[in-house]
Design a protein around this motif. Structure first.
Motif, PDB file in Angstrom:
ATOM      1  N   PHE A 194      71.168  -3.184 -19.593  1.00  0.00           N
ATOM      2  CA  PHE A 194      71.974  -1.882 -20.167  1.00  0.00           C
ATOM      3  C   PHE A 194      72.817  -1.251 -19.231  1.00  0.00           C
ATOM      4  CE2 PHE A 194      67.529  -1.582 -22.558  1.00  0.00           C
ATOM      5  CZ  PHE A 194      68.100  -1.319 -23.580  1.00  0.00           C
ATOM      6  N   GLY A 195      73.877  -0.712 -20.151  1.00  0.00           N
ATOM      7  CA  GLY A 195      75.325  -0.351 -19.382  1.00  0.00           C
ATOM      8  C   GLY A 195      75.454   1.098 -20.176  1.00  0.00           C
ATOM      9  N   LEU A 196      75.588   2.090 -19.413  1.00  0.00           N
ATOM     10  CA  LEU A 196      75.999   3.380 -19.693  1.00  0.00           C
ATOM     11  C   LEU A 196      77.525   3.695 -19.561  1.00  0.00           C
ATOM     12  CD1 LEU A 196      74.473   6.042 -20.406  1.00  0.00           C
ATOM     13  CD2 LEU A 196      74.480   6.887 -18.261  1.00  0.00           C
ATOM     14  N   HIS A 197      78.051   3.209 -20.704  1.00  0.00           N
ATOM     15  CA  HIS A 197      79.700   3.064 -20.552  1.00  0.00           C
ATOM     16  C   HIS A 197      80.561   4.296 -20.414  1.00  0.00           C
ATOM     17  CE1 HIS A 197      79.390  -1.314 -20.561  1.00  0.00           C
ATOM     18  NE2 HIS A 197      78.712  -1.353 -21.595  1.00  0.00           N
ATOM     19  N   ASP A 198      79.765   5.362 -20.578  1.00  0.00           N
ATOM     20  CA  ASP A 198      80.396   6.814 -20.531  1.00  0.00           C
ATOM     21  C   ASP A 198      81.068   6.744 -19.239  1.00  0.00           C
ATOM     22  OD1 ASP A 198      78.959   8.649 -22.957  1.00  0.00           O
ATOM     23  OD2 ASP A 198      77.827   6.917 -22.301  1.00  0.00           O
ATOM     24  N   PHE A 199      80.525   6.224 -18.071  1.00  0.00           N
ATOM     25  CA  PHE A 199      81.085   6.093 -16.817  1.00  0.00           C
ATOM     26  C   PHE A 199      81.723   4.812 -16.319  1.00  0.00           C
ATOM     27  CE2 PHE A 199      77.303   9.102 -16.473  1.00  0.00           C
ATOM     28  CZ  PHE A 199      78.092  10.281 -15.609  1.00  0.00           C
ATOM     29  N   ARG A 200      82.286   4.330 -17.386  1.00  0.00           N
ATOM     30  CA  ARG A 200      83.132   3.033 -17.105  1.00  0.00           C
ATOM     31  C   ARG A 200      84.443   3.440 -16.404  1.00  0.00           C
ATOM     32  NH1 ARG A 200      81.684  -2.300 -18.274  1.00  0.00           N
ATOM     33  NH2 ARG A 200      83.840  -3.441 -17.630  1.00  0.00           N
ATOM     34  N   ASP A 201      84.984   4.604 -16.458  1.00  0.00           N
ATOM     35  CA  ASP A 201      86.110   5.021 -15.784  1.00  0.00           C
ATOM     36  C   ASP A 201      85.757   5.341 -14.236  1.00  0.00           C
ATOM     37  OD1 ASP A 201      87.588   4.547 -17.921  1.00  0.00           O
ATOM     38  OD2 ASP A 201      87.271   6.522 -18.613  1.00  0.00           O
ATOM     39  N   THR A 202      84.639   5.343 -13.656  1.00  0.00           N
ATOM     40  CA  THR A 202      84.368   5.742 -12.221  1.00  0.00           C
ATOM     41  C   THR A 202      83.818   4.592 -11.469  1.00  0.00           C
ATOM     42  OG1 THR A 202      82.089   6.300 -12.786  1.00  0.00           O
ATOM     43  CG2 THR A 202      83.695   7.962 -13.274  1.00  0.00           C
ATOM     44  N   ASP A 203      83.857   4.903 -10.256  1.00  0.00           N
ATOM     45  CA  ASP A 203      83.235   3.963  -9.028  1.00  0.00           C
ATOM     46  C   ASP A 203      83.978   2.673  -8.954  1.00  0.00           C
ATOM     47  OD1 ASP A 203      80.992   5.622  -9.093  1.00  0.00           O
ATOM     48  OD2 ASP A 203      80.022   4.774 -10.377  1.00  0.00           O
ATOM     49  N   ALA A 204      85.186   2.778  -9.209  1.00  0.00           N
ATOM     50  CA  ALA A 204      86.250   1.676  -8.926  1.00  0.00           C
ATOM     51  C   ALA A 204      85.897   0.276  -9.252  1.00  0.00           C
ATOM     52  CB  ALA A 204      86.602   1.881  -7.226  1.00  0.00           C
ATOM     53  N   GLY A 205      85.178   0.142 -10.349  1.00  0.00           N
ATOM     54  CA  GLY A 205      84.898  -1.352 -10.814  1.00  0.00           C
ATOM     55  C   GLY A 205      83.356  -1.767 -10.393  1.00  0.00           C
ATOM     56  N   SER A 206      82.549  -1.101  -9.478  1.00  0.00           N
ATOM     57  CA  SER A 206      81.545  -1.424  -8.924  1.00  0.00           C
ATOM     58  C   SER A 206      80.536  -1.242 -10.148  1.00  0.00           C
ATOM     59  CB  SER A 206      80.924  -0.504  -7.778  1.00  0.00           C
ATOM     60  OG  SER A 206      80.716   0.635  -8.178  1.00  0.00           O
ATOM     61  N   MET A 207      80.784  -0.582 -10.962  1.00  0.00           N
ATOM     62  CA  MET A 207      79.711  -0.260 -12.216  1.00  0.00           C
ATOM     63  C   MET A 207      78.580   0.525 -11.673  1.00  0.00           C
ATOM     64  SD  MET A 207      80.644  -2.812 -15.163  1.00  0.00           S
ATOM     65  CE  MET A 207      79.818  -4.179 -14.413  1.00  0.00           C
ATOM     66  N   LEU A 208      78.620   1.113 -10.547  1.00  0.00           N
ATOM     67  CA  LEU A 208      77.060   1.425 -10.278  1.00  0.00           C
ATOM     68  C   LEU A 208      76.377   2.561 -10.783  1.00  0.00           C
ATOM     69  CD1 LEU A 208      75.293   1.909  -7.729  1.00  0.00           C
ATOM     70  CD2 LEU A 208      76.667   3.922  -6.954  1.00  0.00           C
ATOM     71  N   ARG A 209      77.216   3.422 -11.538  1.00  0.00           N
ATOM     72  CA  ARG A 209      76.495   4.227 -12.630  1.00  0.00           C
ATOM     73  C   ARG A 209      76.288   3.633 -13.976  1.00  0.00           C
ATOM     74  NH1 ARG A 209      79.120   9.712 -10.184  1.00  0.00           N
ATOM     75  NH2 ARG A 209      80.715   8.009  -9.481  1.00  0.00           N
ATOM     76  N   VAL A 210      77.472   2.922 -14.166  1.00  0.00           N
ATOM     77  CA  VAL A 210      77.387   2.209 -15.602  1.00  0.00           C
ATOM     78  C   VAL A 210      76.026   1.323 -15.767  1.00  0.00           C
ATOM     79  CG1 VAL A 210      78.404   0.641 -17.008  1.00  0.00           C
ATOM     80  CG2 VAL A 210      79.839   2.008 -15.840  1.00  0.00           C
ATOM     81  N   LYS A 211      75.695   0.702 -14.870  1.00  0.00           N
ATOM     82  CA  LYS A 211      74.513  -0.438 -14.712  1.00  0.00           C
ATOM     83  C   LYS A 211      73.592  -0.187 -13.772  1.00  0.00           C
ATOM     84  CE  LYS A 211      76.193  -3.236 -17.637  1.00  0.00           C
ATOM     85  NZ  LYS A 211      76.340  -4.602 -17.580  1.00  0.00           N
ATOM     86  N   GLY A 212      73.543   0.866 -13.065  1.00  0.00           N
ATOM     87  CA  GLY A 212      72.868   1.176 -11.803  1.00  0.00           C
ATOM     88  C   GLY A 212      71.853   2.525 -12.329  1.00  0.00           C
ATOM     89  N   SER A 213      72.085   3.105 -13.268  1.00  0.00           N
ATOM     90  CA  SER A 213      71.430   4.366 -13.276  1.00  0.00           C
ATOM     91  C   SER A 213      69.996   4.105 -13.712  1.00  0.00           C
ATOM     92  CB  SER A 213      71.790   5.320 -14.709  1.00  0.00           C
ATOM     93  OG  SER A 213      73.143   5.515 -14.423  1.00  0.00           O
ATOM     94  N   ASP A 214      68.995   5.089 -13.572  1.00  0.00           N
ATOM     95  CA  ASP A 214      67.545   4.929 -13.773  1.00  0.00           C
ATOM     96  C   ASP A 214      67.393   4.417 -15.052  1.00  0.00           C
ATOM     97  OD1 ASP A 214      67.556   5.906 -11.393  1.00  0.00           O
ATOM     98  OD2 ASP A 214      66.675   7.958 -11.846  1.00  0.00           O
ATOM     99  N   THR A 215      66.447   3.193 -15.157  1.00  0.00           N
ATOM    100  CA  THR A 215      65.708   2.726 -16.186  1.00  0.00           C
ATOM    101  C   THR A 215      66.396   1.651 -16.901  1.00  0.00           C
ATOM    102  OG1 THR A 215      66.358   4.096 -17.930  1.00  0.00           O
ATOM    103  CG2 THR A 215      64.580   5.009 -16.752  1.00  0.00           C
ATOM    104  N   LEU A 216      67.762   1.373 -16.302  1.00  0.00           N
ATOM    105  CA  LEU A 216      68.546   0.485 -17.164  1.00  0.00           C
ATOM    106  C   LEU A 216      68.511  -0.975 -16.704  1.00  0.00           C
ATOM    107  CD1 LEU A 216      72.192   2.410 -17.245  1.00  0.00           C
ATOM    108  CD2 LEU A 216      70.011   2.502 -18.727  1.00  0.00           C
ATOM    109  N   CYS A 217      67.266  -1.374 -16.124  1.00  0.00           N
ATOM    110  CA  CYS A 217      67.182  -2.653 -15.901  1.00  0.00           C
ATOM    111  C   CYS A 217      65.569  -3.198 -16.090  1.00  0.00           C
ATOM    112  CB  CYS A 217      67.470  -2.962 -14.326  1.00  0.00           C
ATOM    113  SG  CYS A 217      67.151  -4.710 -13.926  1.00  0.00           S
TER     114      CYS A 217
END
Length: 284
Positions: free
Chosen positions: A130-153
């Motif tokens: 799962f990806g939370l794309h609301d944060f796509r503009d942050t974290d300089a491409g690492s996608m830490l919050r896009v893909k790493g938020s709780d429950t998203l795996c």
């Protein structure tokens, strides 16, 4: 093939083996699959994911694939299980499913060839990246919050050993409707290549997970939706989307956004690469 699962049984974490429609513990206790409370089938020290691998996904975005894979990381705090609830935080709108096959490492792996990599793979399970794309503009491409938020795996339902990954279908359903229809045959880099590539510089430990990429047609889902990923020979992973109990705080950090990149990635378009915006919805 052999399938094992991790469940809660009488309040304890127990590894069980699937036998038909029952799960059997080493001490002989049995529970019906329908009644089991599932946990992630493995507990990795790390979760590593390839950005793009399926040809259909690359064509969907109309971009040129890099000559070699690129990766990102999901923290283990993002782990979820079969039938687990996936949280879309309040103030967020663009939560996308991505059905995938997960590789599970069986033995410490470092500096191996693609031909040797299979010896270090314990088995495979189904994943939804799962990806939370609301944060796509942050974290300089690492996608830490896009893909790493709780429950998203979410991973599961079980870990299957002895499975041949070649030419297997991969399908994602939302509320029973087919949304993704891919095949492992369209992967640019196969499972052995991915393991060998990562293990050149990163030691892989038993239980570690590598996510191998998603096919085309990842799209947003809403609270209340049932999302199921089915992989031929591995089973079906089911999760329900829920709204988080708390909104994203607005007094710290980057805020959820709806930039061109957010919209294009979430809705499967190529607008960010062509420099045009998506069409407005009727009445917008």
């Amino acid at each position: 093939m052999r399938e094992t699962r991790r469940i809660l049984l009488a309040g304890a974490v127990v590894e069980v083996e699937r036998q038909g429609e029952e799960l059997v513990a080493d001490d002989g206790r049995r529970v019906k699959i329908a009644d089991a409370q599932h946990l992630p089938p493995v507990m990795p020290t790390k979760i590593i994911c390839v950005h793009l691998n399926h040809v259909s996904r690359v064509k969907e975005f109309q971009i040129k694939l890099s000559a070699t894979p690129t990766y990102f990381h999901k923290p283990i705090s993002s782990l979820n299980s079969h039938r687990g609830e996936v949280v879309r935080p309040k103030r967020c709108k663009w939560l996308n499913y991505e059905g995938e096959v997960a590789i599970v490492i069986g033995g410490r792996c470092r500096n191996v060839s693609p031909q040797e990599a299979g010896d270090y793979i314990r088995g495979y399970t189904v994943a939804n990246d799962f990806g939370l794309h609301d944060f796509r503009d942050t974290d300089a491409g690492s996608m830490l919050r896009v893909k790493g938020s709780d429950t998203l795996c979410p991973l599961g339902p079980g870990l299957v050993e002895g499975w041949d990954f070649r030419n297997k279908y991969l399908r994602t359903y939302v509320n029973g409707q087919l949304k993704q229809d891919g095949n492992t045959a369209e992967m640019t880099w196969d499972m052995h290549y991915l393991v060998a590539d990562i293990a050149r510089t990163i030691t892989l430990e038993p239980g570690d997970v590598l996510l191998s990429g998603t096919p085309a047609n990842s799209r947003p889902v809403q609270p209340g939706d049932l999302v199921e990923v089915e992989v031929e020979g591995l089973g079906r992973l089911s999760n329900t989307i829920v709204e988080g109990p708390e909104p994203i705080r607005d007094d710290v950090g980057a805020q959820p956004s709806e930039s061109e990149e957010v919209l294009s990635t979430a809705q499967g378009g190529d607008w960010e690469f062509r420099g045009i915006r998506p069409p407005k919805k009727p009445g917008a």
